[in-house]
Design a protein around this motif. Sequence first.
Motif, mmCIF file in Angstrom:
data_model
loop_
_atom_site.group_PDB
_atom_site.id
_atom_site.type_symbol
_atom_site.label_atom_id
_atom_site.label_comp_id
_atom_site.label_asym_id
_atom_site.label_seq_id
_atom_site.Cartn_x
_atom_site.Cartn_y
_atom_site.Cartn_z
ATOM 1 N N PHE A 162 0.828 -1.194 0.000
ATOM 2 C CA PHE A 162 0.000 0.000 0.000
ATOM 3 C C PHE A 162 0.867 1.251 0.000
ATOM 4 N N SER A 163 0.315 2.318 -0.505
ATOM 5 C CA SER A 163 0.992 3.607 -0.498
ATOM 6 C C SER A 163 0.176 4.587 0.324
ATOM 7 N N LEU A 164 0.847 5.340 1.187
ATOM 8 C CA LEU A 164 0.195 6.285 2.084
ATOM 9 C C LEU A 164 0.663 7.687 1.741
ATOM 10 N N LEU A 165 -0.224 8.505 1.186
ATOM 11 C CA LEU A 165 0.093 9.886 0.840
ATOM 12 C C LEU A 165 -0.237 10.778 2.028
ATOM 13 N N ILE A 166 0.758 11.503 2.505
ATOM 14 C CA ILE A 166 0.595 12.312 3.708
ATOM 15 C C ILE A 166 0.496 13.781 3.310
ATOM 16 N N GLY A 167 -0.579 14.432 3.729
ATOM 17 C CA GLY A 167 -0.738 15.854 3.446
ATOM 18 C C GLY A 167 -1.099 16.594 4.714
ATOM 19 N N LYS A 168 -0.914 17.902 4.705
ATOM 20 C CA LYS A 168 -1.176 18.693 5.920
ATOM 21 C C LYS A 168 -2.543 19.353 5.906
ATOM 22 N N VAL A 234 -0.180 8.599 12.522
ATOM 23 C CA VAL A 234 0.011 10.032 12.706
ATOM 24 C C VAL A 234 1.278 10.474 11.974
ATOM 25 N N ALA A 235 1.164 11.559 11.234
ATOM 26 C CA ALA A 235 2.330 12.189 10.614
ATOM 27 C C ALA A 235 2.393 13.632 11.078
ATOM 28 N N SER A 236 3.574 14.066 11.519
ATOM 29 C CA SER A 236 3.724 15.441 11.986
ATOM 30 C C SER A 236 5.000 16.042 11.421
ATOM 31 N N THR A 237 5.017 17.374 11.340
ATOM 32 C CA THR A 237 6.177 18.064 10.814
ATOM 33 C C THR A 237 7.291 18.089 11.841
ATOM 34 N N ARG A 238 8.505 18.288 11.350
ATOM 35 C CA ARG A 238 9.676 18.345 12.227
ATOM 36 C C ARG A 238 10.381 19.675 12.020
ATOM 37 N N PHE A 239 10.958 20.197 13.091
ATOM 38 C CA PHE A 239 11.806 21.379 13.041
ATOM 39 C C PHE A 239 11.049 22.609 12.537
ATOM 40 N N THR A 240 9.775 22.702 12.848
ATOM 41 C CA THR A 240 8.989 23.869 12.448
ATOM 42 C C THR A 240 8.482 24.575 13.700
ATOM 43 N N PRO A 241 8.371 25.926 13.677
ATOM 44 C CA PRO A 241 7.880 26.647 14.863
ATOM 45 C C PRO A 241 6.508 26.155 15.309
ATOM 46 N N LYS A 242 5.644 25.877 14.344
ATOM 47 C CA LYS A 242 4.336 25.327 14.649
ATOM 48 C C LYS A 242 4.260 23.920 14.097
ATOM 49 N N VAL A 243 3.991 22.956 14.964
ATOM 50 C CA VAL A 243 3.937 21.561 14.543
ATOM 51 C C VAL A 243 2.599 21.287 13.860
ATOM 52 N N LEU A 244 2.652 20.839 12.640
ATOM 53 C CA LEU A 244 1.451 20.471 11.890
ATOM 54 C C LEU A 244 1.294 18.963 11.926
ATOM 55 N N THR A 245 0.100 18.501 12.233
ATOM 56 C CA THR A 245 -0.150 17.069 12.393
ATOM 57 C C THR A 245 -1.322 16.640 11.536
ATOM 58 N N PRO A 258 -13.877 1.877 17.171
ATOM 59 C CA PRO A 258 -13.220 3.057 16.600
ATOM 60 C C PRO A 258 -11.971 3.423 17.389
ATOM 61 N N VAL A 259 -11.162 4.294 16.814
ATOM 62 C CA VAL A 259 -9.973 4.759 17.525
ATOM 63 C C VAL A 259 -10.398 5.545 18.750
ATOM 64 N N SER A 260 -9.549 5.524 19.785
ATOM 65 C CA SER A 260 -9.866 6.239 21.022
ATOM 66 C C SER A 260 -8.574 6.668 21.682
ATOM 67 N N GLY A 261 -8.718 7.548 22.666
ATOM 68 C CA GLY A 261 -7.555 8.003 23.404
ATOM 69 C C GLY A 261 -6.851 9.147 22.708
ATOM 70 N N PRO A 262 -5.824 9.702 23.350
ATOM 71 C CA PRO A 262 -5.098 10.840 22.768
ATOM 72 C C PRO A 262 -4.301 10.410 21.531
ATOM 73 N N ILE A 263 -4.135 11.342 20.623
ATOM 74 C CA ILE A 263 -3.338 11.068 19.432
ATOM 75 C C ILE A 263 -1.875 10.920 19.836
ATOM 76 N N PRO A 264 -1.199 9.852 19.412
ATOM 77 C CA PRO A 264 0.218 9.665 19.792
ATOM 78 C C PRO A 264 1.066 10.840 19.326
ATOM 79 N N ALA A 265 1.929 11.312 20.218
ATOM 80 C CA ALA A 265 2.832 12.412 19.887
ATOM 81 C C ALA A 265 4.213 11.853 19.581
ATOM 82 N N GLY A 266 4.928 12.544 18.726
ATOM 83 C CA GLY A 266 6.285 12.128 18.387
ATOM 84 C C GLY A 266 7.257 13.256 18.581
#
Length: 404
Positions: A162-168, A234-245, A258-266
């Motif tokens: 599978f291919s996973l396209l990640i966008g903000k 979860v995909a998040s930006t790195r090295f940016t003043p504002k983290v986009l997830t 369904p999914v539950s709980g807090p979104i995992p942070a990296g």
Amino acid sequence: MENKHLLNLLIFILGTLSVSLVKAEDPYKFYTWTVTYGTVSPLGVPQQVILINGQFPGPRLDVVTNDNIILNLINKLDQPFLLTWNGIKQRKNSWQDGVLGTNCPIPPNSNFTYKFQPKDQIGGYTYFPSTAMHKAAGGFGAINVYARPRIPVPYAPPAGDFSLLIGKTYMFRISNVGLSTSFNFRIQGHKMKLVECEGSNVVQNMYDSLDVHVGQSVSVLVTLDQAPKDYYIVASTRFTPKVLTTVSVLHYTGSQTPVSGPIPAGPTTQVDWSMQQARTFRWNLTSNAARPNPQGSFHYGTITPTRTMVFSNSENIINGKKRYAVNGVSYINADTPLKLADYFNIPGVYSTNIIQASPNGAAPRVATSVMAASLHDFLEIVFQNNEDIVQSWHLDGYDFWPVG
């Protein structure tokens, strides 16, 4: 009778020669893609996007290494358009790379046929528009280059690929019938655990993060062996003043939970952590790697560089505007594509004397900077960043080996 024997002998010789002269080509794959505008609702709000064959994201390009790709792109937009095949090496045919400077933009209601061959580049890649801000509106998709069946790999055939396209800009749901990636992963069994990065010996657990830097191509082998329910990706930006997830959902067949709980942070700002992880990757030449060849691809470490260049980036104010420069030159596109100017010897389009091979302290200026090199040159390029932020460089169309 003697003449008959001579005739038969002549026919045999000619037949043998004809067989020996036959040269089998690698397979050809033909595609026709039509680029149009369309309306989708990635965030629940209808908006205009760029479609390829009516799809957003565009069709996945599945090929086998050494396939010859013949792709006719028809532009039905009201603006010029180009696609670039990010990370695909263009051997002696850089004019197929699909960026301004090497290609003329495809005018509205016109077409261009791309012809290229992905060789020994097994893994996941992407294509996207290189003109204007079209990439933000769509027209992008995944490229998967597979190994030939006769080349063994040190793991069982995956249950799916599978291919996973990640966008903000949007959230999307993934089902087991169609994960659609700037990185590629293969499903084996059932637990979200990165058990092996293709071409590396890295082992991660399901809560670890995998840093994929700009321009990198990463394929991972994933084992799914958890209870059937929904899980976060979860995909998040790195090295940016504002983290986009951005968050997607991995959905097991038959899941009623369904999914539950807090979104995992990296990790988001730990530069050293990211660099240390990158240094742990090792290329496993027994798995999905380039084959040995007579040119000696595995002897690059013993080749003396033809020349060394130092590229230093800087932030400047030029003509009252903030611009970024390399060795004091801030690049602007010429009206004539550089490849055309080079081929037809058109003067005045660019000069190879504008930019130097190392910073020289000259006052920054705006120009169409081109640095010359010769075929088969082995170049050592040093990137020098004196700014206070992390920089990324896009080296496209040729072979590059980062060493530090």
